[in-house]
Design an enzyme around this catalytic site. Structure first.
Site, PDB file in Angstrom:
ATOM      1  N   ARG A  73       0.845  -1.188   0.000  1.00  0.00           N
ATOM      2  CA  ARG A  73       0.000   0.000   0.000  1.00  0.00           C
ATOM      3  C   ARG A  73       0.885   1.243   0.000  1.00  0.00           C
ATOM      4  O   ARG A  73       1.940   1.258   0.630  1.00  0.00           O
ATOM      5  CB  ARG A  73      -0.890   0.027   1.241  1.00  0.00           C
ATOM      6  CG  ARG A  73      -2.003  -0.991   1.216  1.00  0.00           C
ATOM      7  CD  ARG A  73      -2.925  -0.830   2.404  1.00  0.00           C
ATOM      8  NE  ARG A  73      -2.304  -1.181   3.653  1.00  0.00           N
ATOM      9  CZ  ARG A  73      -1.821  -0.324   4.539  1.00  0.00           C
ATOM     10  NH1 ARG A  73      -1.909   0.986   4.311  1.00  0.00           N
ATOM     11  NH2 ARG A  73      -1.272  -0.731   5.652  1.00  0.00           N
ATOM     12  N   TYR A 215      -1.408  -3.452  -6.921  1.00  0.00           N
ATOM     13  CA  TYR A 215      -1.118  -4.316  -5.773  1.00  0.00           C
ATOM     14  C   TYR A 215      -2.129  -4.163  -4.631  1.00  0.00           C
ATOM     15  O   TYR A 215      -2.460  -3.045  -4.226  1.00  0.00           O
ATOM     16  CB  TYR A 215       0.281  -3.988  -5.217  1.00  0.00           C
ATOM     17  CG  TYR A 215       0.880  -5.135  -4.423  1.00  0.00           C
ATOM     18  CD1 TYR A 215       1.624  -6.123  -5.061  1.00  0.00           C
ATOM     19  CD2 TYR A 215       0.680  -5.256  -3.052  1.00  0.00           C
ATOM     20  CE1 TYR A 215       2.163  -7.185  -4.350  1.00  0.00           C
ATOM     21  CE2 TYR A 215       1.217  -6.312  -2.337  1.00  0.00           C
ATOM     22  CZ  TYR A 215       1.961  -7.275  -2.990  1.00  0.00           C
ATOM     23  OH  TYR A 215       2.503  -8.331  -2.296  1.00  0.00           O
ATOM     24  N   GLY A 216      -2.557  -5.281  -4.097  1.00  0.00           N
ATOM     25  CA  GLY A 216      -3.303  -5.368  -2.825  1.00  0.00           C
ATOM     26  C   GLY A 216      -4.283  -4.250  -2.571  1.00  0.00           C
ATOM     27  O   GLY A 216      -5.139  -3.934  -3.415  1.00  0.00           O
ATOM     28  N   LYS A 224      -9.526  -2.183   1.748  1.00  0.00           N
ATOM     29  CA  LYS A 224      -9.192  -1.013   2.572  1.00  0.00           C
ATOM     30  C   LYS A 224      -9.991   0.226   2.140  1.00  0.00           C
ATOM     31  O   LYS A 224     -10.429   1.007   2.973  1.00  0.00           O
ATOM     32  CB  LYS A 224      -7.699  -0.723   2.497  1.00  0.00           C
ATOM     33  CG  LYS A 224      -6.815  -1.882   2.896  1.00  0.00           C
ATOM     34  CD  LYS A 224      -7.055  -2.311   4.317  1.00  0.00           C
ATOM     35  CE  LYS A 224      -6.066  -3.379   4.745  1.00  0.00           C
ATOM     36  NZ  LYS A 224      -6.315  -3.824   6.125  1.00  0.00           N
ATOM     37  N   HIS A 244     -10.796  -1.944  11.608  1.00  0.00           N
ATOM     38  CA  HIS A 244      -9.680  -2.779  11.152  1.00  0.00           C
ATOM     39  C   HIS A 244      -9.461  -3.860  12.218  1.00  0.00           C
ATOM     40  O   HIS A 244      -8.503  -3.802  12.985  1.00  0.00           O
ATOM     41  CB  HIS A 244      -8.444  -1.882  10.994  1.00  0.00           C
ATOM     42  CG  HIS A 244      -7.285  -2.536  10.317  1.00  0.00           C
ATOM     43  ND1 HIS A 244      -5.980  -2.142  10.535  1.00  0.00           N
ATOM     44  CD2 HIS A 244      -7.210  -3.556   9.415  1.00  0.00           C
ATOM     45  CE1 HIS A 244      -5.160  -2.879   9.790  1.00  0.00           C
ATOM     46  NE2 HIS A 244      -5.874  -3.745   9.118  1.00  0.00           N
ATOM     47  N   SER A 266      -1.307  -3.123  10.749  1.00  0.00           N
ATOM     48  CA  SER A 266      -0.959  -4.076   9.701  1.00  0.00           C
ATOM     49  C   SER A 266       0.275  -4.876  10.093  1.00  0.00           C
ATOM     50  O   SER A 266       1.219  -4.337  10.667  1.00  0.00           O
ATOM     51  CB  SER A 266      -0.655  -3.332   8.402  1.00  0.00           C
ATOM     52  OG  SER A 266      -1.756  -2.544   8.060  1.00  0.00           O
ATOM     53  N   CYS A 268       0.781  -7.217  12.317  1.00  0.00           N
ATOM     54  CA  CYS A 268       1.029  -7.503  13.739  1.00  0.00           C
ATOM     55  C   CYS A 268       0.484  -8.884  14.092  1.00  0.00           C
ATOM     56  O   CYS A 268       0.320  -9.201  15.264  1.00  0.00           O
ATOM     57  CB  CYS A 268       0.347  -6.475  14.628  1.00  0.00           C
ATOM     58  SG  CYS A 268       1.240  -4.945  14.765  1.00  0.00           S
ATOM     59  N   ASN A 272      -2.762 -14.565  12.211  1.00  0.00           N
ATOM     60  CA  ASN A 272      -2.310 -15.641  13.111  1.00  0.00           C
ATOM     61  C   ASN A 272      -3.217 -15.744  14.339  1.00  0.00           C
ATOM     62  O   ASN A 272      -3.574 -16.843  14.767  1.00  0.00           O
ATOM     63  CB  ASN A 272      -0.872 -15.400  13.579  1.00  0.00           C
ATOM     64  CG  ASN A 272       0.119 -15.444  12.436  1.00  0.00           C
ATOM     65  OD1 ASN A 272      -0.201 -15.919  11.351  1.00  0.00           O
ATOM     66  ND2 ASN A 272       1.322 -14.948  12.661  1.00  0.00           N
ATOM     67  N   ASP A 291      -9.386  -9.422   9.260  1.00  0.00           N
ATOM     68  CA  ASP A 291      -8.884  -8.072   8.969  1.00  0.00           C
ATOM     69  C   ASP A 291      -9.884  -6.950   9.223  1.00  0.00           C
ATOM     70  O   ASP A 291      -9.495  -5.878   9.650  1.00  0.00           O
ATOM     71  CB  ASP A 291      -8.410  -8.019   7.504  1.00  0.00           C
ATOM     72  CG  ASP A 291      -7.531  -6.813   7.214  1.00  0.00           C
ATOM     73  OD1 ASP A 291      -6.708  -6.465   8.078  1.00  0.00           O
ATOM     74  OD2 ASP A 291      -7.664  -6.215   6.129  1.00  0.00           O
ATOM     75  N   ARG A 390       2.289 -11.906  -0.524  1.00  0.00           N
ATOM     76  CA  ARG A 390       0.939 -12.196  -0.016  1.00  0.00           C
ATOM     77  C   ARG A 390       0.354 -13.477  -0.593  1.00  0.00           C
ATOM     78  O   ARG A 390       0.737 -13.924  -1.671  1.00  0.00           O
ATOM     79  CB  ARG A 390      -0.003 -11.039  -0.402  1.00  0.00           C
ATOM     80  CG  ARG A 390       0.360  -9.698   0.197  1.00  0.00           C
ATOM     81  CD  ARG A 390      -0.096  -9.600   1.620  1.00  0.00           C
ATOM     82  NE  ARG A 390       0.227  -8.323   2.225  1.00  0.00           N
ATOM     83  CZ  ARG A 390      -0.520  -7.734   3.158  1.00  0.00           C
ATOM     84  NH1 ARG A 390      -1.630  -8.294   3.592  1.00  0.00           N
ATOM     85  NH2 ARG A 390      -0.162  -6.585   3.672  1.00  0.00           N
ATOM     86  N   TYR A 521       1.726 -16.621  19.527  1.00  0.00           N
ATOM     87  CA  TYR A 521       0.998 -17.663  18.776  1.00  0.00           C
ATOM     88  C   TYR A 521       0.022 -18.417  19.688  1.00  0.00           C
ATOM     89  O   TYR A 521      -0.766 -17.791  20.379  1.00  0.00           O
ATOM     90  CB  TYR A 521       1.989 -18.582  18.063  1.00  0.00           C
ATOM     91  CG  TYR A 521       2.927 -17.796  17.157  1.00  0.00           C
ATOM     92  CD1 TYR A 521       2.424 -17.128  16.036  1.00  0.00           C
ATOM     93  CD2 TYR A 521       4.287 -17.680  17.430  1.00  0.00           C
ATOM     94  CE1 TYR A 521       3.258 -16.383  15.210  1.00  0.00           C
ATOM     95  CE2 TYR A 521       5.131 -16.934  16.605  1.00  0.00           C
ATOM     96  CZ  TYR A 521       4.603 -16.296  15.500  1.00  0.00           C
ATOM     97  OH  TYR A 521       5.424 -15.556  14.685  1.00  0.00           O
ATOM     98  N   ASN A 524      -0.900 -17.387  23.174  1.00  0.00           N
ATOM     99  CA  ASN A 524      -1.776 -16.233  23.419  1.00  0.00           C
ATOM    100  C   ASN A 524      -3.142 -16.683  23.934  1.00  0.00           C
ATOM    101  O   ASN A 524      -3.909 -15.883  24.469  1.00  0.00           O
ATOM    102  CB  ASN A 524      -1.942 -15.397  22.140  1.00  0.00           C
ATOM    103  CG  ASN A 524      -0.645 -14.696  21.756  1.00  0.00           C
ATOM    104  OD1 ASN A 524       0.239 -14.517  22.600  1.00  0.00           O
ATOM    105  ND2 ASN A 524      -0.512 -14.316  20.501  1.00  0.00           N
TER     106      ASN A 524
END
Ligand code: OXD
Ligand code: MN
Length: 613
Positions: A73, A215-216, A224, A244, A266, A268, A272, A291, A390, A521, A524
């Site tokens: 972005r 892109y994306g 977005k 978000h 983004s 972070c 996951n 997201d 990605r 991971y 958490n």
């Protein structure tokens, strides 16, 4: 379908205007069929933009390599063009809408020459759901069409719901690379030079104009641009929330279920976290979204969330069986990869995929043959996959997708998480004392900048309020007010106790040796379990000047975390917090001027007092 067959006069007119301006060779209205998807892939393969992966290793999947100038972005080239500059606020690039449109019209003029103009009707959210919104993207990129097939619900069904006069967000996109007669892309990712890229939003007229990038988030305009920047404006005007945020479903060993939404900047680890496999026995996590969350009050006074997307556009490097087994399963087939390495046996590869690359050679994301790495690491700057490489994969392929992920009514949210990459100061978890205190926490979110965005700030901590810094379509100070208003609405209606509880989390604390002290991971889940209990008023806790923390022993220590590290993770670092708060007072809050809500000023003063003891 032909343009003339469209029922919606406004849509027809807009398509004709775009055609006149951009002069494509032909126009196609996308039907959303599997055959259409396959055709888009074939076009890109024939143009040598995509490589079909080994069918026995990665069925139905392809790899694209973008231009090195078009890999993420572009925040510097992203505009919120409201009529008044103040409405875009201090955190957005602004240009007068008439001036920006004039500039962009000049760029769009003839920009689709030699190309097909695709018209993609899409729905963010289940088609027909009363939370869903319809957009129509005009693009000259078959790569975008294929990605939109995965990321949104697209095609004729959407036109049926739109009818003759329904509301849609027009989303104009051109890669900005017209073709001369006989010219083809011939392996060169089409895009325009950086100075000509514009990702523009016109909040008053609910329009999106994107030029020059393929892109994306710059090009898949449902994500977005529509689902966050334009939707945040719609949400402000209509009394809901467009955030978000990931959405996860968590079930405790007793079989009780809660839904948690979490805002993290983004890269972070939202994907996951949304697909986490708990290490805590008996607990289960399932995914609703990774997201974006759109939330509205239900009749029962709870906030209900939907995931407006239909797929995952995830960061590939760092994804492996340990960090995210469910994502690795999701991308086993029918996936579009962009800017990953290509192995000798026709599969993809990236840094920290969990294994070295097979064979002798590998082709990197720039298309250069290199020795195949024996481990899954490469020196910085010499990566085989671009750090923002990605995967685009259908959400329905995720083994832990929650059965209610497409429920048009959404899922009731019990807790909000805010977090970022913070090596110091911010404890592992901290519950807000009230809704306003939670809004305060959201407003001061900060994170170390990563490669998801082209920026000269990589490695520095930047404030990213509510993880919405690059995605809020209006003045961020007014956005804070909107969050406060949501709390007030709940209070007035007698729903205050049904509002989600708010937590600040930080998986990224480091020690003096610059090593992470929390394993993250699956571990958490220990923090999620405490949060789950806190939502029911349970879970041993401690009142502190910064919020409510777990009491000693309330979160069981994972293997490898020493007692000392655990104490550090849950310590209230008074001096660190004083610096944090001073930074908010001196550098962060003043940016918002008169738009900063009084309630947040009071929260700042209250926490300062508490820190003084
Ligand atoms: C994303 C981002 O791609 O936040 O989700 O950059
Ligand atoms: Mn994101």
């Amino acid at each position: 379908m032909k343009i003339d067959e469209l029922k919606h006069a406004g849509l027809k007119r807009w398509i004709e205007e775009a055609k006149t301006l951009m002069t494509p060779d032909s126009v196609e209205i996308c039907d959303g069929s599997a055959a259409e998807y396959d055709r888009m892939i074939k076009i890109t393969v024939d143009a040598k933009l995509a490589t079909v992966l080994n069918e026995s290793k990665r069925p139905g999947s392809v790899l694209f390599r973008s231009d090195p100038s078009d890999v993420a972005r572009v925040e510097d080239r992203t505009y919120i063009a409201s009529k008044n500059k103040e409405d875009a606020g201090p955190t957005n690039n602004w240009m007068d809408p008439a001036e920006l449109k004039q500039k962009m019209r000049a760029l769009y003029k003839g920009s689709m020459r030699g190309r097909v103009m695709y018209v993609i009707p899409f729905s963010m959210g289940q088609i027909g759901s009363n939370i869903a919104k319809i957009g129509v993207e005009i693009t000259d990129s078959p790569y975008v069409v294929a990605n939109m097939h995965i990321m949104a619900r697209v095609g004729t069904k959407v036109l049926d719901v739109l009818g003759a006069d329904g509301f849609f967000v027009p989303c104009l996109h051109s890669v900005g690379k017209p073709l001369a007669p006989g010219e083809t892309d011939n392996g060169k990712w089409p895009c325009a030079p950086m100075a000509d890229k514009y990702i523009s939003h016109f909040p008053e007229t609910r329009e999106i104009w994107s030029y020059g990038s393929g892109y994306g988030g710059n090009a898949l305009l449902g994500k977005k641009c529509l689902a966050l920047r334009i939707a945040s404006v719609l949400a402000r005007d209509e009394g809901w929330l467009a955030e978000h945020m990931l959405i996860l479903k968590i079930t405790n060993p007793e079989g009780e279920v809660k839904y948690i939404a979490g805002a993290f900047p983004s890269a972070c680890g939202k994907t996951n976290l949304a697909m986490l496999i708990p290490t805590l026995p008996g607990w289960k996590v399932e995914t609703v979204g990774d997201d974006i969350a759109w939330m509205k009050f239900g009749k029962d006074g709870r906030l209900y969330a939907i995931n407006p997307e239909a797929g995952f556009f995830g960061v590939a490097p760092g994804t492996n069986d340990e960090s995210n087994h469910n994502a690795m399963e999701t991308i086993k087939k029918n996936t579009i990869f962009t800017n990953c390495g290509l192995t000798e046996d026709g599969d993809i590869w990236w840094e920290q995929i969990g294994y070295g690359a097979p064979g002798k050679e590998i082709i990197d994301w720039k298309g250069v043959k290199r020795p195949a790495p024996k481990t899954d690491k490469s020196p910085k700057g010499e990566e085989i996959a671009h750090p923002n490489a990605r995967f685009t994969a259908p959400a329905k392929q995720c083994p832990c997708i929650a059965k209610e992920w497409e429920d048009p009514a959404g899922v009731p949210i019990s807790a909000f998480l805010f977090g970022g990459r913070r090596p110091k100061t911010i404890p592992l978890v901290n519950q807000s004392k009230s809704w306003i205190h939670g809004v305060f926490m959201g407003s001061i979110v900060g994170s170390e900048v990563t490669a998801a965005v082209i920026s000269d700030q990589v490695g520095q901590v930047r404030r990213d309020p509510f993880a919405m810094l690059p995605f809020c379509g209006y003045n961020m100070g007014d956005y804070f007010k909107h969050w406060i208003k949501i709390g007030k609405t709940a209070e007035e209606k007698g729903w205050a106790d049904k509002l989600p509880k708010i937590f600040f989390v930080n998986w990224f604390r480091k020690n003096e040796q610059d090593k992470f002290i929390w394993p993250g991971y699956g571990e958490n889940s220990r923090v999620l379990a405490w949060i789950f209990d806190r939502c029911d008023g349970k879970g041993k806790s401690l009142e502190t000047p910064i919020g409510t923390l777990p009491a000693a022993g309330a979160i069981e220590r994972p293997a490898g975390v020493s007692e000392q590290d655990m104490a550090e993770l849950l310590r209230v670092d008074i001096d660190g917090w004083k610096k944090e708060i001073e930074d908010v007072r001196k550098n962060h809050y003043p940016k918002f001027g008169s738009h900063l809500p009084d309630e947040l000023k009071s929260e700042l003063e209250a926490i300062e007092k508490r820190l003084e003891g």
